[in-house]
Write an enzyme that holds these catalytic residues in place. Structure first.
Site, PDB file in Angstrom:
ATOM      1  N   HIS A   1       0.753  -1.550   0.093  1.00 28.70           N
ATOM      2  CA  HIS A   1      -0.177   0.012   0.074  1.00 28.70           C
ATOM      3  C   HIS A   1       0.558   1.092  -0.222  1.00 28.70           C
ATOM      4  CE1 HIS A   1      -3.791   1.627   0.251  1.00 28.70           C
ATOM      5  NE2 HIS A   1      -4.346   0.914   0.876  1.00 28.70           N
TER       6      HIS A   1
ATOM      7  N   ASP B   1      -1.796   2.191  -4.808  1.00 28.93           N
ATOM      8  CA  ASP B   1      -3.460   2.513  -4.074  1.00 28.93           C
ATOM      9  C   ASP B   1      -4.443   1.368  -4.017  1.00 28.93           C
ATOM     10  OD1 ASP B   1      -2.162   4.762  -4.027  1.00 28.93           O
ATOM     11  OD2 ASP B   1      -2.682   5.707  -5.860  1.00 28.93           O
TER      12      ASP B   1
END
Length: 423
Positions: free
Chosen positions: A395, A399
């Site tokens: 992450h 995204d």
């Protein structure tokens, strides 16, 4: 008589120290030239150290789990003649057993379960374990035992730390015991023993890499169910028509193809992230790591240039690499350099999993088992073959929306399999 001293050899790649993983000899053993003396573990590989001489082991230079510097004394062997008390300029030759450590997940070659055999009444080498005690064994061995109708806790393991191997299952079936009540009594006997297992060698490297991956990457998992009825029908058709001449197809080469096609629109998933240099490298070549379970640990053999392979080419390469990894024959190059990883537990795939990233990659796609389930299609309840993809992403650089869209793209390709081959 003389003494031949073997020092820890220079394994290359600038490695200054290695971990002594396992001795294959002990003091007093007679050894011959080229006999494997020890296994040592580098950051990337397990390497055999063979003997350059015939003789008798008189001293060992370290204990399993000990980190030893290159050039330190590994072992001393009594030999005929003068020996080499000062050590010759030549280091001990290194035999390539190269078994690089992989950070991930589970067995990869999908297979349909064989028809279960009737459970043996009382056969083979046995060991008493508690009913809730889980014996050490790879997922492949557990699946094999299930197919054979064997209670794994009754099988004595001959592997490291009592790990049950495939040959132990065969021995269990082959060697009958006369007392049919023995396994029942043994199964319910109380046990109070304890065993401490040192985490060394490959298991230590796996633990370190897993811990590093979870500490450094910001894991984000996404699960989606996929209707694989159509792709399974296509696979069955292709196997019926071409299986005899081209080889049988599992679901894995279709998944590899889906990755290749989806990555055209999501190149950020086919990348490596150097978090120290703060650089993301996106790659055009798709080198798919296929996480594989072996008796010595988890490895990730790499299907190189998957973007240039046909279904059958991918299938043959997956099979070849998986066999080499399980037999400890895969080379260092075959076990490094992946850009994205595919992991599957095959028939043991469960409903959901949370795979750990294979750093420095930023995405891993996990495959769960296929189950038949009633689904509503165009207002009608029908039986469909459903499968979940449980995937994880870094992450820090991927995204959540992009991760979800990527998996949805794979879903669309698998549910409409003709689109896998539309250029």
């Amino acid at each position: 008589m003389g003494t031949h001293v073997i020092k820890m050899p220079d394994i290359g790649e600038g490695i200054a120290e290695v971990e002594l993983s396992q001795w294959h000899v002990k003091v007093g053993d007679l050894v011959v030239e080229d006999q494997v003396l020890a296994d040592v573990m580098t950051d990337k590989a397990m390497v055999d150290i063979p003997s350059p001489v015939h003789g008798k082991v008189i001293a060992l230079g370290g204990q399993p789990g000990e980190v030893m510097a290159v050039g330190s004394v590994l072992i001393s062997i009594e030999v005929e003649g003068a020996g080499n008390l000062k050590e010759s300029d030549k280091p001990a030759p290194v035999a390539a057993k190269e078994t690089p450590v992989a950070p991930k997940v589970e067995a990869v070659v999908e297979s349909k379960p064989a028809a279960p055999r009737a459970a043996p009444v009382c056969q083979g080498p046995m060991v008493a374990r508690e009913a809730n005690e889980r014996p050490l064994a790879s997922p492949a061995v557990r699946k094999h035992a299930l197919d054979l109708g064997i209670q794994l806790r009754l099988v004595r393991g001959s592997g490291p730390a009592g790990r049950v191997l495939h040959e132990d299952l065969e021995a269990y079936l082959a060697q009958g015991q006369s007392n049919a009540s023995a396994p029942v009594a043994a199964a319910y006997a109380q046990r109070h023993d304890e065993e401490q297992i040192q985490v060394i060698g490959m298991r230590r490297k796996i633990a370190q890499r897993m811990q590093e991956a979870t500490q450094r990457a910001a894991h984000f998992s996404y699960v989606e169910e996929i209707d694989v009825t159509a792709i399974e029908e296509l696979r069955a058709h292709l196997n019926e028509k071409h299986g005899a001449s081209r080889g049988k197809l599992t679901l894995l080469p279709f998944l590899v193809r889906a990755l290749v096609v989806a990555l055209r629109d999501f190149p950020q998933m086919n990348a490596r992230y150097d978090d120290e240099a703060q650089v993301i490298t996106r790659l055009g070549a798709v080198h798919v790591g296929v996480a594989t379970q072996s008796d010595v640990g988890l490895m990730v053999p790499v299907v190189r240039h998957a973007e240039a392979r046909s279904l059958w080419d991918s299938a043959a390469e997956i099979s070849r690499l998986a066999t080499a990894a399980r037999n400890g024959k895969a080379s260092r190059d075959e076990l490094s350099g992946s850009t994205i990883t595919l992991t599957s537990l095959g028939a043991l795939g469960g409903i959901v999993s949370t795979p750990v990233l294979n750093l420095p990659e930023v995405a891993i796609v996990g495959v769960n088992k296929i189950v038949e389930r009633p689904m509503v299609v165009k207002g009608q309840v029908v039986i469909r073959k459903m499968m979940n993809l449980s995937s994880s992403f870094d992450h820090r650089v991927v995204d959540g929306m992009d991760a979800a869209l990527f998996i949805q793209a794979i879903r669309g390709l698998l549910e409409q399999p003709a689109t896998l081959f539309v250029e």
